[in-house]
Design a protein around this motif. Structure first.
Motif, PDB file in Angstrom:
ATOM      1  N   SER A   1      23.892 -16.923  -0.432  1.00 44.20           N
ATOM      2  CA  SER A   1      25.273 -17.419  -0.485  1.00 44.20           C
ATOM      3  C   SER A   1      26.204 -16.321  -0.999  1.00 44.20           C
ATOM      4  CB  SER A   1      25.361 -18.674  -1.362  1.00 44.20           C
ATOM      5  OG  SER A   1      24.923 -18.356  -2.670  1.00 44.20           O
ATOM      6  N   VAL A   2      25.713 -15.539  -1.968  1.00 43.65           N
ATOM      7  CA  VAL A   2      26.524 -14.433  -2.487  1.00 43.65           C
ATOM      8  C   VAL A   2      26.680 -13.360  -1.411  1.00 43.65           C
ATOM      9  CG1 VAL A   2      26.687 -12.643  -4.266  1.00 43.65           C
ATOM     10  CG2 VAL A   2      25.698 -14.879  -4.824  1.00 43.65           C
ATOM     11  N   ARG A   3      25.568 -13.076  -0.723  1.00 42.29           N
ATOM     12  CA  ARG A   3      25.605 -12.022   0.299  1.00 42.29           C
ATOM     13  C   ARG A   3      26.631 -12.356   1.385  1.00 42.29           C
ATOM     14  NH1 ARG A   3      20.342 -11.862   2.614  1.00 42.29           N
ATOM     15  NH2 ARG A   3      21.064 -13.157   4.315  1.00 42.29           N
ATOM     16  N   ILE A   4      26.643 -13.636   1.780  1.00 48.83           N
ATOM     17  CA  ILE A   4      27.580 -14.041   2.833  1.00 48.83           C
ATOM     18  C   ILE A   4      29.004 -14.039   2.296  1.00 48.83           C
ATOM     19  CG2 ILE A   4      28.287 -15.992   4.273  1.00 48.83           C
ATOM     20  CD1 ILE A   4      25.216 -16.580   4.538  1.00 48.83           C
ATOM     21  N   ALA A   5      29.183 -14.607   1.098  1.00 46.11           N
ATOM     22  CA  ALA A   5      30.530 -14.693   0.521  1.00 46.11           C
ATOM     23  C   ALA A   5      31.130 -13.300   0.304  1.00 46.11           C
ATOM     24  CB  ALA A   5      30.485 -15.469  -0.791  1.00 46.11           C
ATOM     25  N   GLU A   6      30.291 -12.377  -0.133  1.00 44.65           N
ATOM     26  CA  GLU A   6      30.790 -11.034  -0.464  1.00 44.65           C
ATOM     27  C   GLU A   6      30.621 -10.053   0.697  1.00 44.65           C
ATOM     28  OE1 GLU A   6      32.246 -10.235  -3.450  1.00 44.65           O
ATOM     29  OE2 GLU A   6      32.073 -12.339  -4.087  1.00 44.65           O
ATOM     30  N   ARG A   7      30.167 -10.556   1.826  1.00 44.10           N
ATOM     31  CA  ARG A   7      30.043  -9.764   3.070  1.00 44.10           C
ATOM     32  C   ARG A   7      29.248  -8.467   2.855  1.00 44.10           C
ATOM     33  NH1 ARG A   7      35.039  -8.283   5.294  1.00 44.10           N
ATOM     34  NH2 ARG A   7      33.899  -8.027   7.235  1.00 44.10           N
ATOM     35  N   TRP A   8      28.062  -8.601   2.261  1.00 43.48           N
ATOM     36  CA  TRP A   8      27.199  -7.422   2.070  1.00 43.48           C
ATOM     37  C   TRP A   8      26.837  -6.758   3.385  1.00 43.48           C
ATOM     38  CZ3 TRP A   8      22.892  -8.976  -1.990  1.00 43.48           C
ATOM     39  CH2 TRP A   8      23.530  -9.290  -3.219  1.00 43.48           C
ATOM     40  N   ASP A   9      26.650  -7.588   4.417  1.00 46.11           N
ATOM     41  CA  ASP A   9      26.150  -7.041   5.677  1.00 46.11           C
ATOM     42  C   ASP A   9      27.173  -6.169   6.391  1.00 46.11           C
ATOM     43  OD1 ASP A   9      23.751  -8.170   5.214  1.00 46.11           O
ATOM     44  OD2 ASP A   9      24.004  -9.873   6.578  1.00 46.11           O
ATOM     45  N   SER A  10      28.415  -6.149   5.882  1.00 43.14           N
ATOM     46  CA  SER A  10      29.384  -5.240   6.487  1.00 43.14           C
ATOM     47  C   SER A  10      29.125  -3.793   6.048  1.00 43.14           C
ATOM     48  CB  SER A  10      30.803  -5.661   6.112  1.00 43.14           C
ATOM     49  OG  SER A  10      30.969  -5.541   4.702  1.00 43.14           O
ATOM     50  N   HIS A  11      28.271  -3.628   5.054  1.00 43.02           N
ATOM     51  CA  HIS A  11      27.873  -2.274   4.638  1.00 43.02           C
ATOM     52  C   HIS A  11      26.518  -1.965   5.240  1.00 43.02           C
ATOM     53  CE1 HIS A  11      30.989  -2.367   1.467  1.00 43.02           C
ATOM     54  NE2 HIS A  11      30.660  -3.638   1.389  1.00 43.02           N
ATOM     55  N   SER A  12      26.426  -0.836   5.928  1.00 41.82           N
ATOM     56  CA  SER A  12      25.139  -0.547   6.559  1.00 41.82           C
ATOM     57  C   SER A  12      24.217   0.210   5.615  1.00 41.82           C
ATOM     58  CB  SER A  12      25.359   0.250   7.847  1.00 41.82           C
ATOM     59  OG  SER A  12      25.964   1.486   7.521  1.00 41.82           O
TER      60      SER A  12
ATOM     61  N   ILE B   1      22.352   1.121   2.086  1.00 39.19           N
ATOM     62  CA  ILE B   1      21.813   0.387   0.949  1.00 39.19           C
ATOM     63  C   ILE B   1      22.576   0.725  -0.335  1.00 39.19           C
ATOM     64  CG2 ILE B   1      20.009   2.097   0.450  1.00 39.19           C
ATOM     65  CD1 ILE B   1      18.119  -0.271  -0.095  1.00 39.19           C
ATOM     66  N   GLU B   2      22.965   2.011  -0.503  1.00 40.85           N
ATOM     67  CA  GLU B   2      23.613   2.388  -1.763  1.00 40.85           C
ATOM     68  C   GLU B   2      25.009   1.759  -1.890  1.00 40.85           C
ATOM     69  OE1 GLU B   2      22.506   4.432   0.537  1.00 40.85           O
ATOM     70  OE2 GLU B   2      23.802   6.169   0.878  1.00 40.85           O
ATOM     71  N   ASP B   3      25.672   1.515  -0.725  1.00 45.64           N
ATOM     72  CA  ASP B   3      26.976   0.875  -0.774  1.00 45.64           C
ATOM     73  C   ASP B   3      26.844  -0.581  -1.222  1.00 45.64           C
ATOM     74  OD1 ASP B   3      28.045   3.227   0.086  1.00 45.64           O
ATOM     75  OD2 ASP B   3      28.002   2.659   2.213  1.00 45.64           O
ATOM     76  N   VAL B   4      25.789  -1.238  -0.707  1.00 46.18           N
ATOM     77  CA  VAL B   4      25.556  -2.626  -1.129  1.00 46.18           C
ATOM     78  C   VAL B   4      25.225  -2.657  -2.621  1.00 46.18           C
ATOM     79  CG1 VAL B   4      24.103  -4.665  -0.796  1.00 46.18           C
ATOM     80  CG2 VAL B   4      24.730  -3.251   1.171  1.00 46.18           C
ATOM     81  N   MET B   5      24.416  -1.713  -3.037  1.00 46.37           N
ATOM     82  CA  MET B   5      23.952  -1.732  -4.433  1.00 46.37           C
ATOM     83  C   MET B   5      25.065  -1.402  -5.428  1.00 46.37           C
ATOM     84  SD  MET B   5      20.118  -0.182  -4.231  1.00 46.37           S
ATOM     85  CE  MET B   5      18.803  -1.150  -3.487  1.00 46.37           C
ATOM     86  N   ASP B   6      26.164  -0.859  -4.910  1.00 47.31           N
ATOM     87  CA  ASP B   6      27.316  -0.570  -5.775  1.00 47.31           C
ATOM     88  C   ASP B   6      28.231  -1.776  -5.958  1.00 47.31           C
ATOM     89  OD1 ASP B   6      26.853   1.923  -6.635  1.00 47.31           O
ATOM     90  OD2 ASP B   6      28.034   2.950  -5.092  1.00 47.31           O
ATOM     91  N   LEU B   7      28.079  -2.749  -5.093  1.00 43.11           N
ATOM     92  CA  LEU B   7      28.983  -3.902  -5.158  1.00 43.11           C
ATOM     93  C   LEU B   7      28.787  -4.664  -6.467  1.00 43.11           C
ATOM     94  CD1 LEU B   7      28.517  -5.237  -1.511  1.00 43.11           C
ATOM     95  CD2 LEU B   7      30.437  -3.894  -2.417  1.00 43.11           C
TER      96      LEU B   7
END
Lengths: 262, 261
Positions: free
Chosen positions: A220-231, A233-239
């Motif tokens: 739910s967090v991943r979808i709400a925060e649109r993690w998948d728009s970052h390709s 891994i380090e960009d996601v991990m910075d969120l």
């Protein structure tokens, strides 16, 4: 429908030492659940019971609606040590499961070719495992599992034996595959970041005897925060949302590790 | 050391041995020809054995007879030993049942089977093949059994997970997984076959290298003794080389280009 259900599962090994206690966990159809926990908590045993290599002392493990009684290609396993057949080439390793299912030769060749392309090992079809790097070997093991088009994928610390850089590449790869072609996945790891990055939900286990302490919803967090728009891994991990979840799980695990020192 | 240099060293060693032979027996006469034949005596004995024959048969017949016994005894030991080793390596029950018998039979020297073998099968080839079989059988079984146990458990679990049917599992997982050790066993078995052959042929044989050696000893004919010994050495080495070639083919997956093995 191919869910995995641990129903009040307990497990003690030979000497009567209780390894797992009252495990209740449902992995829904096409859901990706990671189990994290301190070493020796029995998380791998959970996976082995779903695979049909070990059996519960009490309670039941169900895949679909039937109790697990033996290993089978409907539940493909990716092992930490790769477990490729050293005497078989890349193609032969990937092909064996399809031959066992009596898939016709032409279809087999096509599916193996697809799988080889998927893991980016074109040109290595006739190589033997020892000629490949650890990362390449694990990709073959993943292809060997995916090619069966299994309802359930069981992955036991699949990236544990890889170096840090290769691991990151493989994690990105697995996320790509999981989004492209969702499967019911049970993923065992001791890496908190890996679990948060890959999974829809993360189950945290206590130290031995292992119990499920907490289940954290990541999806739910991943979808709400649109993690998948970052390709990457380090960009996601910075969120911030990622860091928040990671720290939460980290602290929860840390209590277990601290407890183990007493 | 590069291969060319290694073979150069090997050739030199053989040349030195040959030279020492010439010097000690023929030229200097330090060793009397009654104890060890000169190169010339040996050559003459070899020619005699090949052309006119010795002990009712030519050298070719002796060699073929011995090769036949070794081949049959060795192949029989593989045919029984490898499957039995697979079974004992795989099944704890089979191991528990068979191991005590095996432990009891193992210390019996192969040659101690000769009297029983003759009692059962007479003085013909059968008894000799049986004795070779007993000698070659033990290393086949033990090494195959160990080989199965060296297969990593995840590899076996992977095969089960992939739904591999029983015979395919034996053929494509157990046998190749155990094959490095199986070949170690086969090499020892082959060696045991040749060792036992000569002794087995000492009793009641009509042809064969052991028979030839026995006869040459009775005739006090050192040249012929050496011819027999050299033949055993040559054909022992040739069959070992043949087995080595088979092994390299079968285990090609272990040492292909870029491999650590």
């Amino acid at each position: 429908m191919s869910s995995i259900r641990f129903d009040a599962v307990g497990k003690s090994f030979g000497g009567g030492v209780l390894t797992l206690q009252d495990i209740n966990l449902d992995v829904a159809d096409k859901e990706f659940v990671a189990i994290v926990g301190p070493s020796g908590c029995g998380k791998t045993t959970c996976l082995r019971m779903a695979a049909g290599f070990d059996f519960p002392t009490s309670g039941r493990v169900l895949v679909g609606n039937s109790e697990v009684t033996k290993p089978g290609p409907d539940r493909a396993v990716v092992f930490q040590q790769f477990a490729l057949f050293p005497w078989k080439t890349v193609t032969e390793n990937i092909e064996l499961g399809l031959r066992n299912k009596s898939v016709a030769r032409d279809e087999r060749k096509a599916r193996v070719a697809d799988a080889v392309a998927m893991i980016g090992l074109g040109g290595y079809e006739n190589s033997y495992p020892h000629q490949l790097s650890g990362g390449m070997q694990q990709r073959v093991a993943i292809a060997r599992a995916y090619v069966l088009d299994p309802q359930v994928l069981l992955m036991d610390e699949p990236f544990g034996a890889l170096d840090a850089q290769t691991r990151v590449v493989m994690q990105e790869e697995l996320v790509r595959l999981a989004r492209l072609n969702p499967r019911t996945v049970l993923f065992i790891t001791h890496g908190v970041e890996e679990a948060v990055y890959l999974a829809d939900r993360v189950a945290i286990m206590t130290r031995r005897p292992g119990r499920i302490k907490e289940i954290v919803d990541v999806k739910s967090v991943r979808i709400a925060e649109r993690w998948d728009s970052h390709s990457r891994i380090e960009d996601v991990m910075d969120l911030e949302s990622f860091v928040h979840l990671r720290t939460h799980i980290w602290k929860s695990l840390r209590e277990e590790k601290a407890g183990a020192d007493h | 050391m590069p291969l060319s240099r290694r073979s150069a060293v090997g050739v030199t060693t053989l040349a030195v041995v040959a030279l020492a032979w010439v010097l000690l027996t023929g030229v200097s006469g330090l060793v009397s020809p009654g104890r060890f034949p000169t190169p010339a005596d040996t050559w003459a004995a070899g020619i005699q054995a090949m052309m006119r024959g010795y002990g009712d048969a030519t050298l070719v017949v002796h060699v073929l007879q011995s090769l036949k016994l070794v081949a049959l005894g060795f192949l029989a030991s593989i045919a029984v030993g490898v499957p039995l080793g697979l079974l004992m390596g795989w099944s704890k029950t089979a191991e528990a049942v068979l191991n005590p018998v095996f432990m009891l039979l193992r210390p019996i020297p192969p040659l101690a089977w000769i009297p029983l073998a003759i009692l059962w099968l007479g003085l013909g080839d059968g008894a000799k093949i049986l004795v070779i079989f007993f000698a070659a059988f033990v290393p086949s079984v033990i090494n195959t059994q160990v080989g199965v146990k060296t297969i990593e458990r995840p590899v076996i679990e992977a095969a089960r997970m992939l739904g591999t049917p029983r015979w395919r599992f034996v053929r494509e997982v157990l046998v190749p997984g155990a094959s490095p050790m199986i070949f170690t066993g086969l090499r020892l078995s082959l060696q045991a076959s040749w060792t036992t052959l000569v002794a087995a042929e000492l009793v009641g044989a009509l042809a064969g290298l052991g028979h030839m050696l026995n006869l040459a000893q009775q005739d006090l004919y050192p040249g012929m003794i050496l011819v027999g010994m050299v033949c055993v050495a040559i054909f022992g080495a040739l069959t070992t080389a043949l087995l080595g070639a088979v092994e390299r083919r079968a285990l090609a997956w272990k040492r292909t280009r870029g491999g650590a093995a």
